[in-house]
Enzyme design. Structure first.
Site, PDB file in Angstrom:
ATOM      1  N   GLY A 168       1.002  -1.645  -0.301  1.00  0.00           N
ATOM      2  CA  GLY A 168       0.079   0.042   0.128  1.00  0.00           C
ATOM      3  C   GLY A 168       0.967   1.806   0.194  1.00  0.00           C
ATOM      4  O   GLY A 168       0.560   1.830   0.025  1.00  0.00           O
ATOM      5  N   GLY A 185       2.680   1.845  -2.512  1.00  0.00           N
ATOM      6  CA  GLY A 185       2.951   2.456  -3.716  1.00  0.00           C
ATOM      7  C   GLY A 185       4.795   1.798  -4.333  1.00  0.00           C
ATOM      8  O   GLY A 185       5.022   3.078  -5.578  1.00  0.00           O
ATOM      9  N   ALA A 214      16.805   9.785  -4.015  1.00  0.00           N
ATOM     10  CA  ALA A 214      16.013   9.642  -2.685  1.00  0.00           C
ATOM     11  C   ALA A 214      16.212   8.781  -1.761  1.00  0.00           C
ATOM     12  O   ALA A 214      17.600   8.023  -1.918  1.00  0.00           O
ATOM     13  CB  ALA A 214      14.775   8.978  -3.664  1.00  0.00           C
ATOM     14  N   LYS A 215      15.893   9.705  -0.525  1.00  0.00           N
ATOM     15  CA  LYS A 215      16.223   8.726   1.015  1.00  0.00           C
ATOM     16  C   LYS A 215      14.763   8.367   1.354  1.00  0.00           C
ATOM     17  O   LYS A 215      13.498   8.152   0.888  1.00  0.00           O
ATOM     18  CB  LYS A 215      17.007  10.067   1.707  1.00  0.00           C
ATOM     19  CG  LYS A 215      17.760  10.365   1.460  1.00  0.00           C
ATOM     20  CD  LYS A 215      17.305  11.080   2.940  1.00  0.00           C
ATOM     21  CE  LYS A 215      19.356  12.313   2.660  1.00  0.00           C
ATOM     22  NZ  LYS A 215      19.521  12.738   3.937  1.00  0.00           N
ATOM     23  N   GLY A 216      14.712   7.020   2.193  1.00  0.00           N
ATOM     24  CA  GLY A 216      13.916   6.102   2.686  1.00  0.00           C
ATOM     25  C   GLY A 216      12.744   7.463   3.089  1.00  0.00           C
ATOM     26  O   GLY A 216      13.437   7.716   4.132  1.00  0.00           O
ATOM     27  N   GLU A 249      10.102   5.521   7.423  1.00  0.00           N
ATOM     28  CA  GLU A 249       9.426   5.462   8.964  1.00  0.00           C
ATOM     29  C   GLU A 249      10.444   6.618   9.358  1.00  0.00           C
ATOM     30  O   GLU A 249       9.426   6.827  10.747  1.00  0.00           O
ATOM     31  CB  GLU A 249      10.809   4.486   9.561  1.00  0.00           C
ATOM     32  CG  GLU A 249       9.836   2.715   9.590  1.00  0.00           C
ATOM     33  CD  GLU A 249      10.979   1.550   9.510  1.00  0.00           C
ATOM     34  OE1 GLU A 249      11.841   1.885   8.335  1.00  0.00           O
ATOM     35  OE2 GLU A 249      10.336   1.301  10.274  1.00  0.00           O
TER      36      GLU A 249
END
Lengths: 690, 329
Positions: A408, A410, A631-633, A636
């Site tokens: 969910g 994406g 990009a970074k995560g 969380e």
């Protein structure tokens, strides 16, 4: 089926069998039934007579670690320990001007995704196919093979679109029981958890305490942090991830000496496991509540104190999430200062923070008080190896091939976007085949790592496919591949209009077989990439009823680069989960009976739209060279700063600091009953013991 | 879930005859079905009340309102003139659950709903007093929940209804029909706080037909205040209904009822008497608040949890309700 029918193998080392001759908590699976209908299965369950031999039980972690406590597992009641130290902590405290010590406490909370755990299993001879709501198809495949003593190639896991995971999917017996029942029945079997089962036999966030000691100099230099974590994990331990992730807020954000000891303790209670942001939620609450105290103690602005001590670009990171980094790696990028600046501006920090509380209360009802608070976050982008393939069919159809599950968040969208970007195709032209272990390996949906790891693999695969495509087009254009490009789906010489469709390239080359570009992401250098953020909240406290309303909220995040801004924004809105943990959510384990008292959505109070404030999302783009397209995560990082931001805002409003989550209306009301609330006197501590 | 029969009688008499010991009436089902699914009750027969015309609808009488027992809460809330003439009722319905539940749940069902105590409702079954057992668990377990601060013990579960609190403050009368005839009973007398097995005086073979609400007199003022654990729907931590008539700014015929604090809507006649004849002021409100919780006895569990906060909360709601009398209609 009972434990007599189940293989001896542990599905979860070191402590969990598929079925066991011991019941360790109320909700532990005892027997499994498959039937033609749900009603029939329920009736059958009622016909089972179980002979129990009552054994002594412990319903609190404190009791479980006492001398002579009944052993929940043969290995004892401590499931694991972790000790890490950086610098000379004792010396650093000795050199501190002010040393504070607090205990922070946390109730168990449950992510309760819209879709509860569910699986379907089918055996064809010794071939097992499982359809599961899973965040980790490849891990599940590996575990199923181990449990049923099958070669890995005999197991296939298929994951359709999944209704939310928040880290909590898998980590229960359900899938193994499903496969066991299906083998015995000789037919496909579907097994699922009800909401009550999901909230009892599913996994919740570990509860427990963080004892934190901190030392600071009057000039604002943070000298030392000494944290002792004791997390409850219930009857089973899904690993030390939570304790490990808890280390991040302690080691990564600030320069100072750090001592960190963490333990996971068993009890006869529902098991804890993974939940989005893991133990970082606990330690960020502790550290960032403490930082506000330290700022207050030395008379410094809380934002300035963080800026003075925070990690900077180029600083060597030695431990990340409790793991030693060998060799230490320099921090790649940081948008932290920018997050603080923009966030403070958006909430109006300069105008409101210093203002008197009473002047911000409602003129018509002086019992209301308003306050502003903030808290930062640092969260390492996770890393894993990943494969990916891009397939270009002779008819021009382009697809990403990846086994990854999309829970969910994406993932399908963002991988298609990356492929489209590299291949010069419109996004709509790229299909995605995913969620199947028959497809290339991909990391599990955990640890803010998928866009990062899989993203690199997809980017590489797309580049490889593009190269092959342009090579294939050389005879058509009588040009070398280096002089060709793809734009808007058309292959053409660089700098020219027109060109040929991909299908035409295949046709001219007389090629009937597809092009496959392969990509592979390695597991290196990622710990140096950290996601930063800063959350700001304005709250209004009704001091007579304890009701607290979050009036405005600003969430600023260094996202590296927002590949899919809408998706990033939605990840950030997911802060609703820790808003619930901050103010309401409490999965109640009854200390008298061991029952989970509120395993339902009527009594376990999650925030709904009415509780959710207007949130201003600020995305700071640092274009990290380590990330795919920068990009970074972001999976969380939005969670850990919520509770401390709100607690700090409440403290600003009423002068009372809360050390226990959730900060319930009853707790606020009782605090406001004491006279310490009035005026600008030093803070009082409420809670801390659970 | 235990299997059960389902019957849909078309008259009150037929329904009453069917309502034997192991039968339960069902209308909206928002409470009963959850109880059946959780195994809290296991009736052999459900008697559907929705086909009985006499139980339906809202009728305006010369001196008040007659509300059929199976009137949906949402229909009551949308009844024209409710806010104008029966504002206390409207206020309580508006904060009751949420629109989907209000669209299913009925007035009668709301008054007859069972407590939300997490031990009583537990799907795994407990030896709770209300389930025929011998334990009142919150006294040794978690007491910081829906438990009484007035008249508690041996069972401490509170009545969860918002509507009942408002209706009690409006001096509503219930009509009950059974195999042995029809009777009218004041709402105050409907509840049975000393009977741990049930919350009201409905006998086997009886059902609630409707509620008569007297029309508030000229100059009536009323306020319903409800505090919840979160902004969105939830049962009351505590609630207060206060109705009075104001002449020359003085209060008369005050009725003060507290919700979420006892096994029934908890009327505070001593506070009512104190308010009568007085002008609303901050001092009066503070006195009323103090008096309203003077006899409160919070439940403190042997494990240290308690519902002590409810005392201060109730006092605060009473204080605010009295202050609102100065301007509310």
């Amino acid at each position: 089926m009972t434990y007599h029918d189940a293989p001896e193998t542990l599905w979860q080392a070191p402590d969990a069998h598929i079925l066991d001759d011991r019941v360790r908590y109320i909700g532990d699976e005892v027997a499994a039934v498959a039937a033609e209908s749900e009603e029939q299965a329920e009736d059958a369950l009622k016909l089972i007579a179980v002979e129990y031999e009552p054994l002594p039980a412990v319903f609190a972690s404190e009791d479980a670690v006492r001398e002579g406590a009944p052993a929940i597992h043969k290995t004892g009641n401590v499931a694991g320990r972790m000790n890490i130290e950086r610098g000379d902590v004792a010396q650093a405290f000795a050199e501190s001007d002010i040393v504070l010590e607090e205990t922070y406490s946390f109730a168990p909370v449950h992510s309760s995704p819209m879709q509860a755990r569910v699986a379907v299993a089918r055996w064809e001879g010794e071939q097992l196919t499982v359809w599961a709501a899973s965040r980790a198809p490849f891990l599940l495949k590996q575990l199923l093979a181990r449990v049923f003593s099958l070669p890995q190639e005999s197991v296939r896991v298929i994951v359709g679109l999944t209704g939310g995971s928040y880290g909590s999917k898998d980590e229960s017996r359900l899938t193994y029981l499903t496969a066991l029942l299906a083998r015995k029945a000789g037919r496909p079997v579907r097994l699922w958890y009800s909401r009550a089962e999901e909230m009892t036999a599913g996994r919740n966030r570990p509860w427990g305490q963080v004892r934190l000691k901190a030392g600071v100099r009057r000039d604002g230099t943070l000298m030392a942090l000494d944290a002792q974590l004791s997390f409850g994990t219930g009857a089973y331990a899904s690993g030390m991830h939570s304790v490990g992730r808890g280390a991040g807020a302690l080691f990564d954000m600030y320069h100072c000496a750090v001592r960190y000891t963490g333990e996971m303790v068993y009890a006869n209670l529902p098991p804890a496991g993974s939940y989005r942001a893991l133990g970082a939620v606990h330690t960020t609450f502790a550290v960032e509540s403490m930082m506000d105290r330290l700022a207050e103690a030395i008379g410094q602005d809380p934002i300035a104190l963080r800026l003075q001590n925070c990690v900077k670009v180029g600083d060597l990171l030695m431990q990340v999430d409790g793991r030693k980094v060998e060799p230490p790696l320099p921090l790649s990028t940081s948008g932290f200062a920018e997050c603080l600046r923009l966030g403070a501006e958006a909430i109006g920090w300069a105008q409101h923070r210093g203002a008197l509380r009473v002047t911000r209360s409602r003129a018509d009802a002086p019992t209301y008080r308003r306050g502003i608070g903030f808290a930062p976050v640092i969260y390492g982008t996770g890393s894993d190896e990943s494969d990916a393939e891009i397939e270009i069919m002779p008819d021009g159809a382009v697809s990403v091939l990846s086994g990854v599950s999309d829970v969910g968040v994406g993932t399908r969208t963002v991988t298609a976007m990356i492929a489209a970007e590299v291949l010069g195709l419109p996004y709509e032209a790229v299909g995605v085949h995913a969620g199947d272990t028959a497809l290339p390996y991909a990391p599990m949906q955990a640890g803010s790592r998928v866009t990062f790891s899989l993203g690199w693999a997809v980017k590489q695969a797309a580049e490889a496919a593009r190269e092959q495509l342009l090579k294939l087009a050389e005879p058509l254009f009588e040009l070398s591949a280096a002089d060709l490009t793809v734009e808007q789906g058309m292959v053409k010489p660089k700098g020219q209009a027109g060109g040929f469709a991909i299908a035409d390239v295949f046709k001219f080359a007389g090629r009937a077989t597809r092009i496959v570009g392969a990509g592979h992401a390695t597991n290196q250098a990622k710990p140096a990439m950290q996601g930063f953020g800063a959350h700001f909240a304005e709250v209004e406290v009704d001091t007579e009823t304890g009701a607290v309303r979050v009036l405005r909220y600003v969430a600023a995040h260094d996202v590296g680069r927002a590949l899919n801004p809408h998706g990033v924004e939605n990840q950030i809105y997911g802060l609703a989960q820790t808003l619930g943990q901050a103010l309401n959510e409490d999965l109640i384990f009854d200390e008298a009976t061991g029952l989970t008292l509120n395993a339902n959505l009527s009594q376990y109070l999650m925030p709904t739209m009415e509780d959710f404030p207007p949130v201003e999302v600020i995305m700071v783009e640092t274009n990290d060279p380590l990330g795919p397209f920068g990009a970074k995560g972001i999976g969380e990082p939005p969670l850990p700063p919520v509770a401390p931001a709100i607690a700090n805002a409440i403290a600003n409003a009423i002068g009372v600091r809360f050390n226990t989550l959730p900060i319930t209306r009853d707790a606020i009301l009782q605090a406001c009953q004491s006279s310490t609330m009035i005026g600008d006197q030093p803070s009082t501590v409420i809670g801390g013991q659970r | 879930m235990n299997p059960f029969d389902f019957q849909s009688p078309s008259t009150v008499g037929e329904a009453a005859a069917l309502l034997t010991q192991q039968a339960r009436p069902i209308a909206g089902g928002t409470d009963l079905l959850a109880e059946i699914k959780n195994g809290v009750v296991a009736p052999d027969l459900l008697v559907n009340l929705l086909n009985i015309a006499e139980l339906q609808g809202i009728t305006e009488l010369a001196d008040g309102l007659r509300i059929g027992a199976t009137t949906r809460i949402e229909d009551l809330l949308e009844w024209p003139g409710l806010w104008q003439n029966y504002s206390l009722l409207a206020q309580s319905c508006q904060v009751l659950a949420w629109s989907e539940i209000r669209a299913m749940g009925t007035v009668g069902g709301n008054l007859c709903q069972r407590p939300r105590c997490w031990y009583y409702r537990h799907p795994l079954g407990t030896r709770c007093l209300k389930r025929g057992g011998d334990h009142c668990y919150p006294t040794q377990g978690r007491a910081n929940g829906p438990f009484a601060i007035f008249g508690g013990g041996p069972c401490y579960a509170v009545h969860p209804s918002d509507l009942a609190v408002a209706l009690a403050a409006m001096d509503a009368t219930l009509t009950i029909e059974g195999v042995s005839g029809r009777r009218a009973i004041r709402l105050d007398d409907f509840f049975s706080p000393h009977d741990v097995a049930r919350e009201n005086t409905l006998q086997a073979g009886e059902l609630l037909v409707g509620v008569d609400v007297p029309r508030p007199q000229f100059g009536a003022r009323a306020v319903y205040l409800k505090s919840k654990q979160r902004a969105s729907h939830d049962f009351a931590r505590a609630s207060v209904a206060l109705a009075a008539r104001a002449d020359d700014n003085r209060l008369h015929d005050a009725r003060l009822v507290l919700g979420g604090v006892a096994a029934m809507p908890w009327r505070q006649t001593e506070v009512e008497q104190m308010l009568n004849g007085q002008t609303v002021s901050a001092e009066l409100a503070a006195q009323a608040a103090t008096l309203a919780v003077r006899d409160a006895r919070p439940l403190v569990s042997t494990r240290g949890t308690s519902n002590t906060a409810k005392v201060a909360l109730t006092a605060a709601l009473v204080r605010r309700a009295v202050l609102r009398m100065a301007d509310s209609k």
